[in-house]
Enzyme design. Structure first.
Site, short mmCIF file in Angstrom:
data_model
loop_
_atom_site.label_atom_id
_atom_site.label_comp_id
_atom_site.label_asym_id
_atom_site.label_seq_id
_atom_site.Cartn_x
_atom_site.Cartn_y
_atom_site.Cartn_z
N GLY A 278 -24.23 34.63 9.93
CA GLY A 278 -23.27 33.58 10.23
C GLY A 278 -23.88 32.29 10.71
O GLY A 278 -23.18 31.41 11.20
N GLY A 322 -27.20 34.46 5.09
CA GLY A 322 -26.84 34.29 3.68
C GLY A 322 -26.67 32.82 3.38
O GLY A 322 -27.46 32.20 2.67
N ARG A 323 -25.62 32.25 3.97
CA ARG A 323 -25.34 30.82 3.82
C ARG A 323 -26.56 29.97 4.22
O ARG A 323 -26.87 28.97 3.57
CB ARG A 323 -24.16 30.44 4.70
CG ARG A 323 -23.76 28.97 4.65
CD ARG A 323 -22.92 28.58 5.87
NE ARG A 323 -21.89 29.54 6.16
CZ ARG A 323 -20.63 29.46 5.72
NH1 ARG A 323 -20.27 28.45 4.97
NH2 ARG A 323 -19.74 30.38 6.05
N ARG A 360 -13.52 26.30 -0.96
CA ARG A 360 -13.68 26.30 0.49
C ARG A 360 -12.92 25.15 1.17
O ARG A 360 -12.43 25.31 2.28
CB ARG A 360 -15.15 26.25 0.88
CG ARG A 360 -15.91 27.53 0.49
CD ARG A 360 -17.31 27.53 1.08
NE ARG A 360 -17.26 27.68 2.53
CZ ARG A 360 -17.45 26.69 3.39
NH1 ARG A 360 -17.70 25.45 2.96
NH2 ARG A 360 -17.38 26.91 4.70
N TYR A 364 -10.58 26.82 3.77
CA TYR A 364 -11.05 26.74 5.15
C TYR A 364 -10.95 25.34 5.76
O TYR A 364 -11.43 25.13 6.87
CB TYR A 364 -12.52 27.16 5.24
CG TYR A 364 -12.83 28.54 4.73
CD1 TYR A 364 -12.03 29.63 5.06
CD2 TYR A 364 -13.94 28.76 3.92
CE1 TYR A 364 -12.34 30.90 4.60
CE2 TYR A 364 -14.25 30.02 3.46
CZ TYR A 364 -13.45 31.09 3.80
OH TYR A 364 -13.75 32.34 3.34
N CYS A 391 -4.09 21.65 -11.42
CA CYS A 391 -2.70 21.29 -11.20
C CYS A 391 -2.28 21.75 -9.81
O CYS A 391 -1.52 22.70 -9.63
CB CYS A 391 -1.83 21.93 -12.28
SG CYS A 391 -0.14 21.33 -12.28
N TYR A 421 -21.20 30.63 -1.31
CA TYR A 421 -19.77 30.92 -1.42
C TYR A 421 -19.04 30.15 -2.52
O TYR A 421 -17.95 30.55 -2.90
CB TYR A 421 -19.06 30.74 -0.07
CG TYR A 421 -19.60 31.71 0.95
CD1 TYR A 421 -19.29 33.06 0.87
CD2 TYR A 421 -20.45 31.28 1.96
CE1 TYR A 421 -19.82 33.96 1.77
CE2 TYR A 421 -20.98 32.17 2.88
CZ TYR A 421 -20.66 33.51 2.77
OH TYR A 421 -21.19 34.40 3.65
#
EC number: 4.1.1.20
Length: 463
Positions: A278, A322-323, A360, A364, A391, A421
């Site tokens: 994280g 990861g990110r 995202r 988010y 749309c 992601y």
């Protein structure tokens, strides 16, 4: 400024932008932390990455496209491995951020472990040759088929998430006559300072066994009592896009209290502890991510200090970035299709992708940056919103950004920080095919995930 160097600060949302958005001193300048290491603006004004102009990439591979700076990705792997390896910890790359066979092979070459959270991710890892013993399997609702594949492949650890899963895995292990290695995922009640959808350690959510409610201790107790599964340790993960290391410190103290209780009451010193991932990255100039060296030392120290206070041996640590590895290593390259000025508000710049390749922002309320990538501009800045072709009024890629006033159809636009992601959460909304992933390194470009076509979409439609 977000993608650019900053100039004067403005205060209100509207034609001046949100309070933190600074008008750029130079719309052509790049803010280094947001971009992959090899990205720079060449003499002709176009961005270059890995020694190749983005205009050449667009001509050869089309847009939109995710562009991965392979050297940057590898360097981030090495940096995490060096920082956490120095304190004796393993690094598991969190495959959910972005995974394909080429990435798995890079992880193998750079010496990382791999965390997967579905049968599809596990299949990708195995197909690319990852040693199963170096794989961890996550998931709050692993199917019997997924557990069977993991057990038969010899996955190194399965992070169990519910009593139902313990039942399922125990029965499977008895049938197979094997002893799978497991860790218990613990929700430690830490409120990470992040969006509620990506905060994963508070009590009221789907992941793991509650520490405060005693379920985590009961899960560990029954695994040890049954003596079918090999309990290796405890696992916690407090959320994503976290900059405040205080959360990790509180999490470590709480999970180690359970570690100590298991030793004291059950007589078992568990050999491993995973503190999750994280770790945040820079999407805008407001983000200030910590260097892995500044994470590894303090996280290791709090574990050592807490274990000393509890008089227990220090377990072998692992973390799951990861990110922080994939995110900054890539950007998305779009072509501008229309430019629409709303007088007194902002200019809407529509690109040939959108929420199908980056959900995202809509999901988010994530913030991104952008810059014109195909040329330099002498024009002054205007406040713009980069939107997609779907749309949906919520089809926003970059909510607010200062772009040059002469932005026009045909310009290439680059959005940094999209390595994590974006491709893994991409969809076919409006039947839009998903973009390719292009890896660049040392003047060479290669497709590592092909662009979907309309034929691909129709192939699954049986009519």
């Amino acid at each position: 400024m977000r993608a650019h160097e900053a100039g004067a600060l403005h205060g209100d949302i509207g034609h001046t932008g949100p309070h933190w958005l600074r008008e750029p001193a130079d719309v052509n300048a790049l803010m280094e932390p947001l971009w992959p290491a090899t990205v720079h603006r060449s003499d002709d004004g176009a961005l270059r990455v890995g020694g190749i102009s983005v205009t050449a990439l667009a001509e050869e591979f089309g847009t939109p496209a995710y562009v991965l700076d392979e050297e940057d990705f590898r360097a981030r792997c090495r940096t995490f491995l060096a920082a956490f390896g120095a304190v004796g910890a393993d690094v598991y790359y969190a495959g959910k951020a972005f995974l394909c066979k080429a990435v798995v092979r890079i992880l193998i070459e750079e010496g990382l472990h791999l965390d997967v959270c579905s049968g599809g991710e596990l299949a990708t890892a195995l197909a690319a040759g990852m040693d199963p013993a170096r794989i961890g399997l996550h998931g709050n609702n692993k199917s019997l088929a997924e557990l069977t594949r993991a057990v038969d492949a010899g996955v190194g650890r399965i992070i169990v998430d519910s009593h139902d899963e313990i039942d399922r895995l125990t029965e499977l292990a008895r049938e197979r006559g094997v002893r799978p290695r497991v860790m218990v995922r613990v929700t430690v009640g830490v409120e990470a300072h992040t969006h509620e959808f990506i905060a994963t350690a508070h009590e009221d959510q789907k992941f793991g066994f509650s520490l405060a409610g005693g379920e985590a201790f009961r899960a560990a107790s029954r695994i040890l009592a049954d003596d079918v599964l090999e309990l290796r340790g405890l696992h916690t993960h407090i959320g994503s896009q976290i900059f405040d290391t205080t959360g990790f410190e509180v999490s470590a103290r709480r999970i180690l209290s359970l570690h100590g209780r298991i030793r004291n009451e059950l007589g078992v010193a568990l050999p491993e502890l995973d503190l999750g991932g994280g770790f945040g990255i820079a999407y805008t100039s407001q983000d200030d991510p910590a260097h892995p060296d500044d994470l590894a030392g303090p996280m290791s120290k709090i574990v050592q200090d807490e274990c000393a206070a509890l008089s227990v041996a220090v377990p072998h640590l692992s973390v799951e970035p990861g990110r922080a590895i994939a995110g900054p290593a890539a950007f998305t390259l779009y072509e501008v299709g229309t430019v629409k000025e709303l007088v007194g508000l902002r200019t809407y710049v529509s690109v040939d992708g959108g929420m199908s390749d980056n959900i995202r922002t809509a999901l988010y309320d994530a913030s991104y940056s952008a810059t014109v990538a195909s040329r330099a501009s002498q024009a002054g800045p205007i406040l713009a919103r980069v939107v997609g072709k779907h749309c949906e009024s919520g089809d926003v890629v970059v909510k607010d950004e200062f772009l040059p006033a002469d932005i026009r159809p045909g310009d290439l636009l680059a959005v940094p920080g999209t390595g994590a992601y974006c491709r893994s959460m991409a969809s076919n909304y409006n039947h839009v095919p998903r973009p390719p992933v292009i890896a660049v390194r040392d003047g060479q470009a290669r497709v590592i995930v092909k662009r979907e076509t309309e034929d691909d979409l129709l192939a699954l439609d049986v009519g």
